[in-house]
Design a protein around this motif. Structure first.
Motif, mmCIF file in Angstrom:
data_model
loop_
_atom_site.group_PDB
_atom_site.id
_atom_site.type_symbol
_atom_site.label_atom_id
_atom_site.label_comp_id
_atom_site.label_asym_id
_atom_site.label_seq_id
_atom_site.Cartn_x
_atom_site.Cartn_y
_atom_site.Cartn_z
ATOM 1 N N ALA A 131 0.908 -1.192 0.048
ATOM 2 C CA ALA A 131 0.098 -0.020 -0.037
ATOM 3 C C ALA A 131 0.905 1.214 -0.029
ATOM 4 N N TYR B 58 -8.083 -6.632 -2.698
ATOM 5 C CA TYR B 58 -8.876 -6.669 -1.436
ATOM 6 C C TYR B 58 -10.271 -6.979 -1.874
ATOM 7 N N VAL C 127 9.367 -9.491 -3.254
ATOM 8 C CA VAL C 127 9.942 -8.801 -2.244
ATOM 9 C C VAL C 127 9.165 -7.379 -1.911
ATOM 10 N N PRO D 41 12.250 -4.170 0.924
ATOM 11 C CA PRO D 41 13.492 -3.992 0.480
ATOM 12 C C PRO D 41 13.125 -2.981 -0.622
HETATM 13 C C1 LIG Z 1 4.083 -1.395 3.859
HETATM 14 C C2 LIG Z 1 3.686 -2.608 3.282
HETATM 15 C C3 LIG Z 1 2.263 -2.677 3.014
HETATM 16 C C4 LIG Z 1 1.572 -3.889 2.076
HETATM 17 N N1 LIG Z 1 0.346 -3.764 1.694
HETATM 18 C C5 LIG Z 1 0.204 -5.077 1.137
HETATM 19 C C6 LIG Z 1 -1.237 -4.778 0.237
HETATM 20 O O1 LIG Z 1 -1.775 -3.678 0.059
HETATM 21 N N2 LIG Z 1 -1.715 -5.824 -0.110
HETATM 22 C C7 LIG Z 1 -1.133 -7.052 0.173
HETATM 23 O O2 LIG Z 1 -1.577 -8.228 -0.510
HETATM 24 N N3 LIG Z 1 0.028 -7.143 0.659
HETATM 25 C C8 LIG Z 1 0.504 -6.219 1.300
HETATM 26 N N4 LIG Z 1 2.012 -6.294 2.203
HETATM 27 C C9 LIG Z 1 2.331 -7.341 2.025
HETATM 28 C C10 LIG Z 1 3.475 -7.823 0.853
HETATM 29 O O3 LIG Z 1 2.736 -8.026 -0.226
HETATM 30 C C11 LIG Z 1 4.225 -8.922 1.323
HETATM 31 O O4 LIG Z 1 3.639 -9.771 1.279
HETATM 32 C C12 LIG Z 1 5.324 -8.804 2.573
HETATM 33 O O5 LIG Z 1 5.747 -7.576 2.595
HETATM 34 C C13 LIG Z 1 6.607 -9.623 2.037
HETATM 35 O O6 LIG Z 1 7.457 -9.559 3.104
HETATM 36 P P1 LIG Z 1 8.842 -8.868 2.951
HETATM 37 O O7 LIG Z 1 8.266 -7.298 3.129
HETATM 38 O O8 LIG Z 1 9.598 -9.112 4.116
HETATM 39 O O9 LIG Z 1 9.506 -8.809 1.676
HETATM 40 C C14 LIG Z 1 2.337 -4.986 2.767
HETATM 41 C C15 LIG Z 1 3.549 -5.067 3.443
HETATM 42 C C16 LIG Z 1 4.002 -3.965 3.675
HETATM 43 C C17 LIG Z 1 5.438 -4.037 4.349
#
Ligand SMILES: Cc1cc2nc3c(=O)[nH]c(=O)nc-3n(C[C@H](O)[C@H](O)[C@H](O)COP(=O)(O)O)c2cc1C
Ligand SMILES: CC(C)CC(=O)C(=O)O
Length: 431
Positions: A96, A146, A326, A329
Motif C-alpha cells: 500500500a 482486497y 520482495v 526492500p
Molecule cells: C508497507 C506494506 C504494505 C503492504 N500492503 C499490502 C497490500 O496492500 N496488499 C497485500 O496483499 N499485501 C501487502 N503487504 C504484504 C506484502 O505484499 C508482502 O506479503 C510482504 O511485505 C513480504 O514480506 P517482506 O516485506 O519481508 O519482503 C504489505 C507489506 C508492507 C510491508
C-alpha cells in the motif's frame, strides 16, 4: 547485466558517506530518512512480531550444497510467470501507499521493475491509479485485490485492470480483517493528507487520515470495508467476472493449496503477509514445500516474506517456488533514492542471485532443485515428490534420499528429484 553499477551512498551522523551495497544497507538508510510512524508501519508486524522474525530466520536455516566443475560462464536467471517473460525470478510484492516514502510513489517503483524486467504486483491501496501505474510499466503487471463488502468495487477494479493491460489478479486471502499491529496502534497511524487510496471512490478517502493513539485508521478502514464473509464459493463469482488468471496470496497450508488448484486457480503466493497478519503462523519458506507438493504442478507457486539476499531467492526456488516477491526492500530503495534506489535494490538481488547460481554450479533455473539444500539439522523428513516449477526436464531422474537425508547426487550435473523435508521444530536460530 550482472554487475551493480555505481552503488549509492548515504550520509552518516558523523558526515561520512557510506556505500549502500545490500538491501540491508538500504534498510538502515531508509530508516534514517523516514518519520518514525511511517517506518513503524512498514517495518512492523502483528502481535509479538514472531512471524516477522521467523520469515527471515527460516532462510538462514538452510545451507547450500554447491556443485563444482560446471560451466557457469553464463548464468541466466530469466523465467516466465503465467506465460510472461521476466528477466529474474524476483518480483515486487503488492504494498500500500508507496507515496509514504517517496513523492514519485508507485510510478517510480513500476519503472524500476520495468528496467529490471521484473514483475510488479500493484496494491488495491496504491496511491497512484492503476491506469497511471500501467502507463509507466514496461514489465508484466498484476493487480492485487482486497475483496470489499461493496462488490461493485471489485467488479469495477477488475474491469479497469483488464482495460489497462494487467495480466493477472492477485486476491489476498489472509486479510479478512487487519491484524493488531501494536506499533501502528501506539502511533495512532493514519495516512498523511496528501496520500489517498485513489483506486477507490471518494467515500474511502476520508476515514484513513485521522490518527489517535490506540487506533490505526487503516485497520479501522479494513474492519469496515473488507469483506470478512468472502469464501471459496465467492471465488467463483470473481472467476465469472474475468478471463484473467487468478492468483491467491496468503496461502500457507496444503489443504487450501490443493483446494485452490482443484478450482483452477492459476497461481498461489505462499505468504505470511510479511508477518503482518496472523502472528505465530509457519514461516512462508517452511510452508512452501507442502504447498508445492499439494498443487502437483497444477498452478505456479510463488513465495514472499524475508527475502533479502540472492541466496534466499535460490533457496526458495530450490524448495519449489517459481519466483519470489520482495516487499520492504523495495520501499527502502524507494525511500533512499526513488526509482534509482529501487533499481539498485533489484540489481543487487539479481547480481547476488547470479553469483549464487555460478558458485553453486547452477547456471540456469531449471538446474535449481531440492538437492541444492542441506536439510537443516533439526528437520524431520517428509517424503514428498519434487514438483519444482523449473524441474520439468528432470522427471525421470529419481534420486532417493540417502539415510542421512542427503539426496543421491547425479554426477552429470543434472538435477534429480529428491525427498522434500520441512521443518517441524519451532526452535530456530533467530536472527
Ligand atoms: C508497507 C506494506 C504494505 C503492504 N500492503 C499490502 C497490500 O496492500 N496488499 C497485500 O496483499 N499485501 C501487502 N503487504 C504484504 C506484502 O505484499 C508482502 O506479503 C510482504 O511485505 C513480504 O514480506 P517482506 O516485506 O519481508 O519482503 C504489505 C507489506 C508492507 C510491508
Ligand atoms: C492498507 C492495508 C490493508 C495494506 C496491507 O495489507 C498492509 O499494511 O499489510
Amino acid at each position: 547485466m550482472s554487475a551493480v553499477r555505481a552503488p549509492a551512498r548515504a550520509g552518516t551522523h558523523d558526515g561520512r558517506q557510506e556505500l549502500l551495497l545490500s538491501p540491508t544497507d538500504y534498510e538502515a538508510a531508509a530508516r534514517a530518512r523516514l518519520d518514525r510512524s511511517v517506518w513503524d508501519y512498514i517495518a512492523g508486524g502483528s502481535g509479538d512480531e514472531v512471524t516477522l522474525r521467523e520469515d527471515r530466520a527460516a532462510y538462514r536455516r538452510y545451507r547450500l550444497r554447491p556443485r563444482t566443475l560446471v560451466d557457469v560462464s553464463h548464468c541466466r536467471p530469466g523465467t516466465t510467470l503465467l506465460g510472461a517473460r521476466v528477466e529474474l525470478p524476483v518480483g515486487i510484492a503488492p504494498m500500500a501507499y508507496h507515496g509514504l516514502v517517496h513523492a514519485d510513489g508507485e510510478t517510480a517503483t513500476v519503472r524500476a521493475a520495468g528496467a529490471a524486467g521484473a514483475l510488479t504486483v500493484t496494491s488495491t491501496f496504491a496511491g497512484t491509479t492503476l491506469e497511471e501505474t500501467a502507463r509507466a510499466a514496461t514489465g508484466p503487471l498484476w493487480l492485487q485485490l482486497y475483496v470489499m463488502r461493496d462488490r461493485e468495487i471489485t467488479r469495477s477494479l477488475v474491469r479497469r485492470a483488464e482495460a489497462a493491460g494487467y495480466r493477472a489478479l492477485v486476491i489476498t486471502v489472509d486479510t479478512p480483517r487487519m491484524a493488531r499491529r501494536e506499533r501502528d496502534l501506539r502511533n495512532g497511524f493514519g495516512l498523511p493528507a496528501h496520500i489517498r487510496p485513489v483506486n477507490l471512490d471518494g467515500g474511502h478517502r476520508a476515514g484513513l487520515h485521522p490518527g489517535r493513539s490506540g487506533s490505526s485508521a487503516l485497520a479501522e478502514h479494513a474492519a469496515q470495508h473488507h469483506d470478512a464473509a468472502f469464501t471459496w464459493e465467492d471465488l467463483a463469482w470473481v472467476r465469472s467476472l474475468t478471463g484473467l488468471p487468478l492468483v491467491l496470496k496468503g496461502v500457507l497450508t496444503e489443504e487450501d493449496a490443493g483446494r485452490a488448484a482443484g478450482l483452477g486457480v492459476e497461481g498461489l503466493i505462499v505468504s505470511t503477509h510479511g508477518g503482518r497478519q496472523l502472528d505465530g503462523v509457519v514461516p512462508a519458506l517452511e510452508a512452501l514445500p507442502e504447498v508445492v507438493a499439494a498443487v502437483r504442478g497444477r498452478c505456479e507457486v510463488l513465495v514472499d516474506g524475508g527475502v533479502r539476499r540472492g541466496t534466499d531467492v535460490l533457496k526458495a526456488l530450490a524448495l519449489g517456488a517459481r519466483a519470489v516477491l520482495v516487499g520492504r526492500p523495495v520501499l527502502w530503495g524507494l525511500a533512499v533514492d526513488g526509482q534509482a534506489g529501487v533499481e539498485r535494490v533489484l540489481a543487487t538481488l539479481r547480481a547476488e542471485l547470479e553469483e549464487a547460481m555460478a558458485l553453486t554450479g547452477r547456471p540456469r533455473l531449471d538446474t535449481v532443485t531440492r538437492e541444492l539444500l542441506h536439510p537443516p539439522a533439526d528437520l524431520a523428513h517428509h517424503p514428498a515428490a519434487d514438483h519444482g516449477p523449473h524441474a520439468a526436464a528432470d522427471h525421470g531422474h529419481h534420486a532417493v534420499a540417502g539415510l542421512d537425508g542427503r539426496p543421491a547426487a547425479d554426477l552429470a550435473g543434472h538435477p534429480t528429484a529428491a525427498d522434500l523435508a520441512y521443518p517441524t521444530d519451532d526452535d530456530r536460530d533467530m536472527a
